[in-house]
Design a protein around this motif. Structure first.
Motif, PDB file in Angstrom:
ATOM      1  N   TYR A   1     -12.416   6.196  80.753  1.00 22.98           N
ATOM      2  CA  TYR A   1     -11.637   4.906  80.546  1.00 22.98           C
ATOM      3  C   TYR A   1     -10.577   4.915  79.738  1.00 22.98           C
ATOM      4  O   TYR A   1     -10.643   5.637  78.630  1.00 22.98           O
ATOM      5  CB  TYR A   1     -12.866   4.067  79.961  1.00 22.98           C
ATOM      6  CG  TYR A   1     -13.881   3.566  80.924  1.00 22.98           C
ATOM      7  CD1 TYR A   1     -13.962   2.397  81.956  1.00 22.98           C
ATOM      8  CD2 TYR A   1     -15.138   4.358  81.041  1.00 22.98           C
ATOM      9  CE1 TYR A   1     -14.925   2.163  82.786  1.00 22.98           C
ATOM     10  CE2 TYR A   1     -16.371   4.234  81.857  1.00 22.98           C
ATOM     11  CZ  TYR A   1     -16.174   2.935  82.825  1.00 22.98           C
ATOM     12  OH  TYR A   1     -17.176   2.798  83.681  1.00 22.98           O
ATOM     13  N   GLY A   2      -9.827   3.840  79.986  1.00 22.71           N
ATOM     14  CA  GLY A   2      -8.528   3.868  78.988  1.00 22.71           C
ATOM     15  C   GLY A   2      -8.811   2.996  78.099  1.00 22.71           C
ATOM     16  O   GLY A   2      -9.922   2.262  77.894  1.00 22.71           O
ATOM     17  N   LEU A   3      -7.888   2.842  76.912  1.00 17.89           N
ATOM     18  CA  LEU A   3      -7.858   1.693  76.092  1.00 17.89           C
ATOM     19  C   LEU A   3      -8.013   0.523  76.565  1.00 17.89           C
ATOM     20  O   LEU A   3      -8.797  -0.372  75.946  1.00 17.89           O
ATOM     21  CB  LEU A   3      -6.900   1.882  75.094  1.00 17.89           C
ATOM     22  CG  LEU A   3      -6.915   2.959  73.773  1.00 17.89           C
ATOM     23  CD1 LEU A   3      -5.865   3.156  73.052  1.00 17.89           C
ATOM     24  CD2 LEU A   3      -8.273   2.791  72.928  1.00 17.89           C
ATOM     25  N   ASP A   4      -7.408   0.292  77.548  1.00 16.43           N
ATOM     26  CA  ASP A   4      -7.369  -0.990  78.301  1.00 16.43           C
ATOM     27  C   ASP A   4      -8.516  -1.387  79.300  1.00 16.43           C
ATOM     28  O   ASP A   4      -8.646  -2.115  79.852  1.00 16.43           O
ATOM     29  CB  ASP A   4      -5.888  -1.275  78.935  1.00 16.43           C
ATOM     30  CG  ASP A   4      -5.923  -0.117  79.976  1.00 16.43           C
ATOM     31  OD1 ASP A   4      -6.839   0.684  80.050  1.00 16.43           O
ATOM     32  OD2 ASP A   4      -4.762  -0.325  80.650  1.00 16.43           O
ATOM     33  N   GLY A   5      -9.561  -0.566  79.147  1.00 15.90           N
ATOM     34  CA  GLY A   5     -10.644  -0.492  80.125  1.00 15.90           C
ATOM     35  C   GLY A   5     -10.359  -0.008  81.311  1.00 15.90           C
ATOM     36  O   GLY A   5     -11.215  -0.135  82.320  1.00 15.90           O
ATOM     37  N   SER A   6      -9.058   0.487  81.936  1.00 15.16           N
ATOM     38  CA  SER A   6      -8.944   0.949  83.080  1.00 15.16           C
ATOM     39  C   SER A   6      -9.656   1.963  83.396  1.00 15.16           C
ATOM     40  O   SER A   6      -9.951   3.000  82.545  1.00 15.16           O
ATOM     41  CB  SER A   6      -7.388   1.189  83.342  1.00 15.16           C
ATOM     42  OG  SER A   6      -6.999   2.229  82.370  1.00 15.16           O
ATOM     43  N   THR A   7     -10.180   2.301  84.545  1.00 13.80           N
ATOM     44  CA  THR A   7     -10.722   3.341  84.992  1.00 13.80           C
ATOM     45  C   THR A   7     -10.524   3.808  86.384  1.00 13.80           C
ATOM     46  O   THR A   7      -9.845   2.928  87.165  1.00 13.80           O
ATOM     47  CB  THR A   7     -12.356   2.912  84.886  1.00 13.80           C
ATOM     48  OG1 THR A   7     -13.186   4.605  85.079  1.00 13.80           O
ATOM     49  CG2 THR A   7     -12.724   2.331  85.933  1.00 13.80           C
ATOM     50  N   ASN A   8     -11.101   5.080  86.899  1.00 16.41           N
ATOM     51  CA  ASN A   8     -10.899   5.477  88.247  1.00 16.41           C
ATOM     52  C   ASN A   8      -9.348   5.546  88.658  1.00 16.41           C
ATOM     53  O   ASN A   8      -8.981   5.298  89.675  1.00 16.41           O
ATOM     54  CB  ASN A   8     -11.589   4.404  89.525  1.00 16.41           C
ATOM     55  CG  ASN A   8     -11.542   5.247  90.497  1.00 16.41           C
ATOM     56  OD1 ASN A   8     -11.930   6.327  90.935  1.00 16.41           O
ATOM     57  ND2 ASN A   8     -11.616   4.312  91.809  1.00 16.41           N
TER      58      ASN A   8
END
Length: 484
Positions: free
Chosen positions: A302-309
């Protein structure tokens, strides 16, 4: 009185004969430094009551040494071209000159470690993306440099095929002239010198077999027996490129003889093209494996902004292709917040577990760093990856070693090893070729000391013949005076 006329005739014949001998010797002296000139030896014959007659002019030629010289010359020219090509490849991967990307690969992975210290540090994340861009740029530059080298080498082959066709056409015409046989022996010898010169030029370009016929014409074949010159007919070679931009050489527009050409400049350049293709295949496989495993791990975080996949690498939108390779690799994200360092979405600012798994790929692509029991790729994903590679063993090497070891061993060391071997072979063949050339020169070349001695003898003989004519003329004048 008739006997005096006989003496005058014999002396006149001798005078003309020795003049031809002097001319032949002067010709040798004038060509002492001419490349490919074979010295000529005048052969004299005594004719009863007719003086001295020049029976023939022998062109000194050793067929066995010449054939050996041609064989070594085509090998040496192949070594020269291939060694030059390998040197160019080594330059492309020369990290000391800044053209390789070994240090950029190391910096790329090390900058992941900088992010692990403080996962929410945007500066560290931005630097990581910058390092990733640098690595991708170096990889694509390396791919372009190899493609440019390949294209340049292919064009050299094209030009050399044109030269071969010109030489074989000239040889066929020369065979016609030799076959016709002019009565001028010296002209015939010049034809033979030109014949040997053309054969030498042909051996510079391609490996050939030369058959000397009894009438001094030659038949020239490729190493595998395709006729280039047979009698007064020549068969042209044609050049084209295949779908991958590789050089293709065909005999008579029909038979593909590309793989059969091993020596001469064409053979050396074809070997260079094969080696460049080999490097491109390894480089592409390296990139495909790197991006596949890195994307797989990155998608799990997961990224800091909550992005995933999210894939970290992708195909350049301006390029075509179905898989990522060295020609189209592209960084998929530009926002440093999307670098997926966390494994737990609840602790995006502090969790670095997935970042550790990304860093772990530097030394191990088999299992996750934080969970050694979990493979990076499932058996199906691994099978699909290997099927997409140019050589599946490249994946096996990286899996059991590291990306850095693959780079240093497969992309750098193997080329250097081949280059060292070819350079040693080049030196050996040059030594043998120089030895044969010197031996040929000692037999067929002009020795100034010998020629000056021969010239002195012929001049004395010419003067003696002239003196006989003078004395005979004086006797005839005396006899005519008595009759009056």
């Amino acid at each position: 009185m008739s006997s005096l006329f006989g003496i005058l005739s014999a002396a006149g014949q001798s005078l003309l004969t020795f003049q031809r001998g002097i001319n032949s010797t002067n010709k040798n002296i004038a060509n002492v430094s001419t490349e490919g000139y074979n010295r000529e030896i005048p052969v004299f014959q005594d004719l009863p009551r007719s003086g001295v007659f020049m029976n023939k002019i022998i062109r000194v030629f050793d067929q066995s040494l010449f054939s050996r010289s041609i064989d070594l010359n085509q090998k040496l020219n192949s070594d020269n071209e291939f060694a030059s090509g390998l040197s160019n490849i080594e330059t492309i991967f020369n990290d000391a000159l800044g053209t390789g990307f070994s240090s950029d690969l190391n910096t790329f992975f090390n900058s992941i470690n900088d992010m692990l210290i403080k996962p929410d540090d945007l500066a560290a994340r931005s630097q990581f993306l910058a390092n990733a861009q640098t690595l991708v740029g170096k990889i694509r530059n390396t791919d372009k440099a190899l493609e440019d080298l390949k294209q340049q080498t292919v064009l050299k082959v094209r030009d050399q095929i044109n030269q071969i066709n010109q030489i074989t056409s000239q040889l066929a015409k020369l065979n016609q002239s030799i076959k016709t046989k002019t009565l001028d022996i010296e002209v015939n010898n010049e034809y033979l010198n030109e014949r040997d010169r053309l054969i030498k030029q042909l051996s510079d370009l391609i490996d050939t077999k030369v058959v000397f016929n009894e009438d001094n014409t030659v038949n020239v074949f490729t190493a595998k027996g395709y006729g280039l010159v047979v009698g007064i007919e020549s068969t042209q070679l044609s050049f084209e490129t295949d779908s991958n931009g590789n050089a293709v050489v065909k005999w008579n527009n029909v038979a593909d003889i590309t793989k059969e050409i091993q020596n001469g400049q064409v053979g050396g350049n074809l070997k260079t093209i094969d080696k460049v293709n080999e490097q491109l295949n390894k480089l592409n496989d390296f990139v495909t494996v790197l991006t596949t495993v890195f994307n797989k791990v990155h998608r799990q975080g997961y990224g800091l902004d909550g992005s995933t996949n999210t894939d970290f690498f992708t195909i350049d939108p301006s390029k075509s292709g179905t898989k990522i390779d060295a020609s189209n690799v592209y960084i998929n994200i530009t926002d440093p917040k999307k670098v997926a360092l966390a494994s737990d979405p609840k602790y995006l600012n502090s969790d670095n577990t997935n970042g550790k798994n990304l860093l772990g790929l530097k030394n191990n692509i088999s299992n996750l760093y934080t969970n050694p029991s979990q493979p990076v790729l499932t058996p199906t994903e691994e099978a699909n990856l290997k099927a997409s590679l140019n050589d599946p063993t490249n994946y096996d090497f990286i899996k059991t070693h590291t990306f850095a070891e693959f780079y240093n061993t497969k992309l750098v060391a193997e080329v250097s090893s081949t280059s060292s071997y070819i350079k040693q072979q080049q030196q050996n063949n040059k030594y043998l070729y120089d030895a044969i050339t010197e031996k040929m020169k000692s037999i067929t070349g002009v020795n100034m000391d010998e020629e000056l001695i021969n010239l002195t003898k012929l001049q004395r003989s010419y003067e003696a013949s002239a003196r006989i004519i003078t004395v005979t003329d004086e006797l005839m004048q005396t006899i005519l005076g008595l009759i009056k």
